[in-house]
Motif scaffolding. Structure first.
Motif, PDB file in Angstrom:
ATOM      1  N   CYS A  71       0.853  -1.273  -0.010  1.00 16.62           N
ATOM      2  CA  CYS A  71      -0.046  -0.116  -0.050  1.00 16.62           C
ATOM      3  C   CYS A  71       0.886   1.293   0.054  1.00 16.62           C
ATOM      4  O   CYS A  71       0.507   2.375  -0.655  1.00 16.62           O
ATOM      5  N   ILE A  72       2.068   1.471   0.744  1.00 19.58           N
ATOM      6  CA  ILE A  72       2.832   2.134   0.794  1.00 19.58           C
ATOM      7  C   ILE A  72       3.461   2.584  -0.571  1.00 19.58           C
ATOM      8  O   ILE A  72       3.563   3.751  -0.993  1.00 19.58           O
ATOM      9  N   ASP A  73       3.971   1.671  -1.189  1.00 18.56           N
ATOM     10  CA  ASP A  73       4.456   1.750  -2.708  1.00 18.56           C
ATOM     11  C   ASP A  73       3.507   2.108  -3.499  1.00 18.56           C
ATOM     12  O   ASP A  73       3.722   2.941  -4.265  1.00 18.56           O
ATOM     13  N   TYR A  74       2.121   1.929  -3.309  1.00 24.54           N
ATOM     14  CA  TYR A  74       1.121   1.945  -4.237  1.00 24.54           C
ATOM     15  C   TYR A  74       1.099   3.549  -4.254  1.00 24.54           C
ATOM     16  O   TYR A  74       0.709   4.388  -5.315  1.00 24.54           O
ATOM     17  N   LEU A  75       0.740   3.903  -2.661  1.00 21.50           N
ATOM     18  CA  LEU A  75       0.552   5.591  -2.612  1.00 21.50           C
ATOM     19  C   LEU A  75       1.502   6.371  -3.112  1.00 21.50           C
ATOM     20  O   LEU A  75       1.595   7.409  -3.508  1.00 21.50           O
ATOM     21  N   ASN A  76       3.052   5.794  -3.057  1.00 24.68           N
ATOM     22  CA  ASN A  76       4.072   6.616  -3.242  1.00 24.68           C
ATOM     23  C   ASN A  76       4.025   6.907  -5.076  1.00 24.68           C
ATOM     24  O   ASN A  76       4.770   7.652  -5.286  1.00 24.68           O
ATOM     25  N   LYS A  77       3.165   5.893  -5.606  1.00 25.75           N
ATOM     26  CA  LYS A  77       3.412   6.212  -7.245  1.00 25.75           C
ATOM     27  C   LYS A  77       2.362   7.125  -7.430  1.00 25.75           C
ATOM     28  O   LYS A  77       2.222   7.466  -8.657  1.00 25.75           O
ATOM     29  N   GLN A  78       1.660   7.535  -6.619  1.00 22.18           N
ATOM     30  CA  GLN A  78       0.391   8.465  -6.804  1.00 22.18           C
ATOM     31  C   GLN A  78       0.734   9.678  -6.419  1.00 22.18           C
ATOM     32  O   GLN A  78       1.576   9.769  -5.742  1.00 22.18           O
ATOM     33  N   PRO A  79       0.233  10.974  -7.248  1.00 22.07           N
ATOM     34  CA  PRO A  79       0.440  12.059  -6.792  1.00 22.07           C
ATOM     35  C   PRO A  79       0.371  12.535  -5.382  1.00 22.07           C
ATOM     36  O   PRO A  79      -0.885  12.318  -5.020  1.00 22.07           O
ATOM     37  N   GLY A  80       1.068  13.023  -4.511  1.00 23.01           N
ATOM     38  CA  GLY A  80       0.860  13.335  -3.321  1.00 23.01           C
ATOM     39  C   GLY A  80       0.919  12.408  -2.278  1.00 23.01           C
ATOM     40  O   GLY A  80       1.831  11.585  -2.314  1.00 23.01           O
ATOM     41  N   GLY A  81      -0.081  12.411  -1.097  1.00 26.04           N
ATOM     42  CA  GLY A  81       0.191  11.279  -0.013  1.00 26.04           C
ATOM     43  C   GLY A  81      -1.357  10.653   0.223  1.00 26.04           C
ATOM     44  O   GLY A  81      -2.114  10.870  -0.855  1.00 26.04           O
ATOM     45  N   PRO A  82      -1.458  10.232   1.306  1.00 21.50           N
ATOM     46  CA  PRO A  82      -2.409   9.506   1.379  1.00 21.50           C
ATOM     47  C   PRO A  82      -3.853  10.262   1.177  1.00 21.50           C
ATOM     48  O   PRO A  82      -4.583   9.607   0.832  1.00 21.50           O
ATOM     49  N   ASP A 106     -11.544   8.678   4.611  1.00 23.40           N
ATOM     50  CA  ASP A 106     -10.916   9.874   4.783  1.00 23.40           C
ATOM     51  C   ASP A 106     -10.009  10.031   6.219  1.00 23.40           C
ATOM     52  O   ASP A 106      -8.849  10.236   6.351  1.00 23.40           O
ATOM     53  N   THR A 107     -10.521   9.398   7.143  1.00 21.19           N
ATOM     54  CA  THR A 107     -10.013   9.539   8.608  1.00 21.19           C
ATOM     55  C   THR A 107      -8.801   8.667   8.494  1.00 21.19           C
ATOM     56  O   THR A 107      -7.794   8.992   9.239  1.00 21.19           O
ATOM     57  N   LEU A 108      -8.781   7.425   7.985  1.00 14.12           N
ATOM     58  CA  LEU A 108      -7.846   6.471   8.188  1.00 14.12           C
ATOM     59  C   LEU A 108      -6.732   6.813   7.160  1.00 14.12           C
ATOM     60  O   LEU A 108      -5.542   6.798   7.571  1.00 14.12           O
ATOM     61  N   MET A 109      -6.738   7.585   6.143  1.00 12.77           N
ATOM     62  CA  MET A 109      -5.723   8.464   5.346  1.00 12.77           C
ATOM     63  C   MET A 109      -5.091   9.499   6.160  1.00 12.77           C
ATOM     64  O   MET A 109      -4.056   9.636   5.880  1.00 12.77           O
ATOM     65  N   GLN A 110      -5.944  10.292   6.889  1.00 12.62           N
ATOM     66  CA  GLN A 110      -5.203  11.163   7.541  1.00 12.62           C
ATOM     67  C   GLN A 110      -4.440  10.665   8.685  1.00 12.62           C
ATOM     68  O   GLN A 110      -3.317  11.221   8.821  1.00 12.62           O
ATOM     69  N   ILE A 111      -4.714   9.752   9.326  1.00 12.85           N
ATOM     70  CA  ILE A 111      -3.894   8.848  10.369  1.00 12.85           C
ATOM     71  C   ILE A 111      -2.739   8.710   9.804  1.00 12.85           C
ATOM     72  O   ILE A 111      -1.457   8.777  10.317  1.00 12.85           O
ATOM     73  N   LEU A 112      -2.717   7.884   8.720  1.00 21.99           N
ATOM     74  CA  LEU A 112      -1.454   7.517   7.855  1.00 21.99           C
ATOM     75  C   LEU A 112      -0.511   8.420   7.558  1.00 21.99           C
ATOM     76  O   LEU A 112       0.501   8.376   7.815  1.00 21.99           O
ATOM     77  N   GLN A 113      -1.314   9.662   7.108  1.00 20.21           N
ATOM     78  CA  GLN A 113      -0.442  10.904   6.785  1.00 20.21           C
ATOM     79  C   GLN A 113       0.307  11.339   8.012  1.00 20.21           C
ATOM     80  O   GLN A 113       1.599  11.524   8.069  1.00 20.21           O
ATOM     81  N   HIS A 114      -0.386  11.572   9.241  1.00 21.69           N
ATOM     82  CA  HIS A 114       0.326  12.049  10.396  1.00 21.69           C
ATOM     83  C   HIS A 114       1.347  10.903  11.004  1.00 21.69           C
ATOM     84  O   HIS A 114       2.358  11.298  11.715  1.00 21.69           O
ATOM     85  N   ALA A 115       1.060   9.744  10.897  1.00 27.06           N
ATOM     86  CA  ALA A 115       1.992   8.804  11.397  1.00 27.06           C
ATOM     87  C   ALA A 115       3.235   8.883  10.706  1.00 27.06           C
ATOM     88  O   ALA A 115       4.235   8.600  11.244  1.00 27.06           O
ATOM     89  N   SER A 116       3.297   9.141   9.192  1.00 24.87           N
ATOM     90  CA  SER A 116       4.671   8.844   8.316  1.00 24.87           C
ATOM     91  C   SER A 116       5.138  10.394   8.518  1.00 24.87           C
ATOM     92  O   SER A 116       6.400  10.562   8.696  1.00 24.87           O
ATOM     93  N   SER A 117       4.266  11.450   8.613  1.00 28.74           N
ATOM     94  CA  SER A 117       4.848  12.728   8.398  1.00 28.74           C
ATOM     95  C   SER A 117       5.504  13.414   9.810  1.00 28.74           C
ATOM     96  O   SER A 117       6.482  13.930   9.763  1.00 28.74           O
ATOM     97  N   TYR A 118       4.653  13.174  10.959  1.00 32.84           N
ATOM     98  CA  TYR A 118       4.768  13.627  12.169  1.00 32.84           C
ATOM     99  C   TYR A 118       5.286  12.632  13.115  1.00 32.84           C
ATOM    100  O   TYR A 118       6.546  13.027  13.694  1.00 32.84           O
ATOM    101  N   ASP A 119       4.791  11.886  13.270  1.00 23.84           N
ATOM    102  CA  ASP A 119       5.210  10.564  14.161  1.00 23.84           C
ATOM    103  C   ASP A 119       6.255  10.012  13.693  1.00 23.84           C
ATOM    104  O   ASP A 119       7.191   9.511  14.328  1.00 23.84           O
ATOM    105  N   GLN A 120       6.408   9.758  12.138  1.00 23.80           N
ATOM    106  CA  GLN A 120       7.587   9.404  11.624  1.00 23.80           C
ATOM    107  C   GLN A 120       7.552   7.890  11.972  1.00 23.80           C
ATOM    108  O   GLN A 120       8.865   7.479  12.379  1.00 23.80           O
ATOM    109  N   LEU A 121       6.659   7.018  11.908  1.00 24.70           N
ATOM    110  CA  LEU A 121       6.772   5.682  12.124  1.00 24.70           C
ATOM    111  C   LEU A 121       6.996   5.062  10.851  1.00 24.70           C
ATOM    112  O   LEU A 121       6.616   5.317   9.542  1.00 24.70           O
ATOM    113  N   ASP A 122       7.623   3.764  10.925  1.00 31.26           N
ATOM    114  CA  ASP A 122       7.657   2.853   9.886  1.00 31.26           C
ATOM    115  C   ASP A 122       6.677   1.986   9.749  1.00 31.26           C
ATOM    116  O   ASP A 122       6.392   0.806  10.531  1.00 31.26           O
ATOM    117  N   VAL A 123       5.345   2.495   9.429  1.00 34.13           N
ATOM    118  CA  VAL A 123       4.250   1.773   9.296  1.00 34.13           C
ATOM    119  C   VAL A 123       4.184   0.173   8.853  1.00 34.13           C
ATOM    120  O   VAL A 123       3.320  -0.388   8.975  1.00 34.13           O
TER     121      VAL A 123
END
Length: 228
Positions: A71-82, A106-123
């Motif tokens: 999923c992360i790889d899929y989203l990485n191929k899309q413009p922007g982020g989650p 929408d909420t799930l994608m927001q959680i994923l965005q914050h987890a990677s951008s701010y919390d900086q987790l390896d999801v």
């Protein structure tokens, strides 16, 4: 000595900086190194994929293939982020905000965005985010028929109508880029559902056989009673 303290200095080239940090200062595989921008915690979405390192866990609690990395790889191929993916998927599939699961997605994608951008987790190494991304895939899978309808619009007027699967086969892919569902996870689900269906069928047949056997036994008892 520096300010009365023993100091160790090692010259490292910029190219080897990441490898040096990983060797000298190893982290828990569930987190990534904190990146700052203007003094604030901030990691670009694409850095999440590049710095991700999927690790195997012998006691992984979930059944089926791990799909978070896909999923992360899929989203990485899309413009922007989650969150951009959410808007793009919703627009392309012509889904309304009031439709089932859309606000949750929408909420799930927001959680994923914050987890990677701010919390900086390896999801990819977190079971909790594996569950989160499986839920997001479940919601998108529920709208696959909508994607099929949209992809078939306009066909049949000037030539033969191709199915959704036939179109993707011609393009050399096994899914539509319109939705995020890992093929390995989808295959696992289909196999599991098939096994469950077979089990239910066998149990039903067994119950019917027992019922027929009991019915036949009762008839024989009644017949013996009549003969006596």
């Amino acid at each position: 000595m520096y300010q009365g303290l023993e100091t160790f200095v090692e010259q490292v080239s910029i190219v080897d900086e990441k490898a040096w940090f990983n060797k000298r200062l190893p982290l828990d595989v569930r987190v990534q190194r904190v990146k700052l921008r203007h003094g604030a915690r901030c990691r670009d979405w694409r850095d999440t994929m590049e710095d991700s390192n999927v690790q195997a866990f012998p006691d992984w609690p979930l059944k089926g293939p791990r799909a978070a990395s896909w999923c992360i790889d899929y989203l990485n191929k899309q413009p922007g982020g989650p969150q951009d993916h959410h808007q793009l998927w919703k627009t392309q599939s012509k889904i309304q905000n009031s439709d089932w699961g859309i606000s949750e997605h929408d909420t799930l994608m927001q959680i994923l965005q914050h987890a990677s951008s701010y919390d900086q987790l390896d999801v990819c190494n977190l079971a909790s985010f594996e569950v989160l991304l499986r839920r997001a895939q479940t919601i998108e899978y529920c709208y696959i028929e909508k994607s099929r309808e949209i992809s078939n619009v306009g066909q049949g007027k000037f030539g033969p109508r191709l199915s959704f699967e036939e179109q993707t086969a011609f393009m050399g892919v096994v899914r539509s880029d319109m939705y995020m569902v890992a093929p390995a996870l989808l295959s696992h689900i289909k196999d599991t559902v098939k096994e469950d269906a077979e089990l239910s069928k066998n149990l039903r047949l067994a119950r019917e056989e027992r019922a027929n056997a009991n019915k036949a036994g009762n008839k024989n008892k009644n017949k013996k009673g009549d003969d006596e």
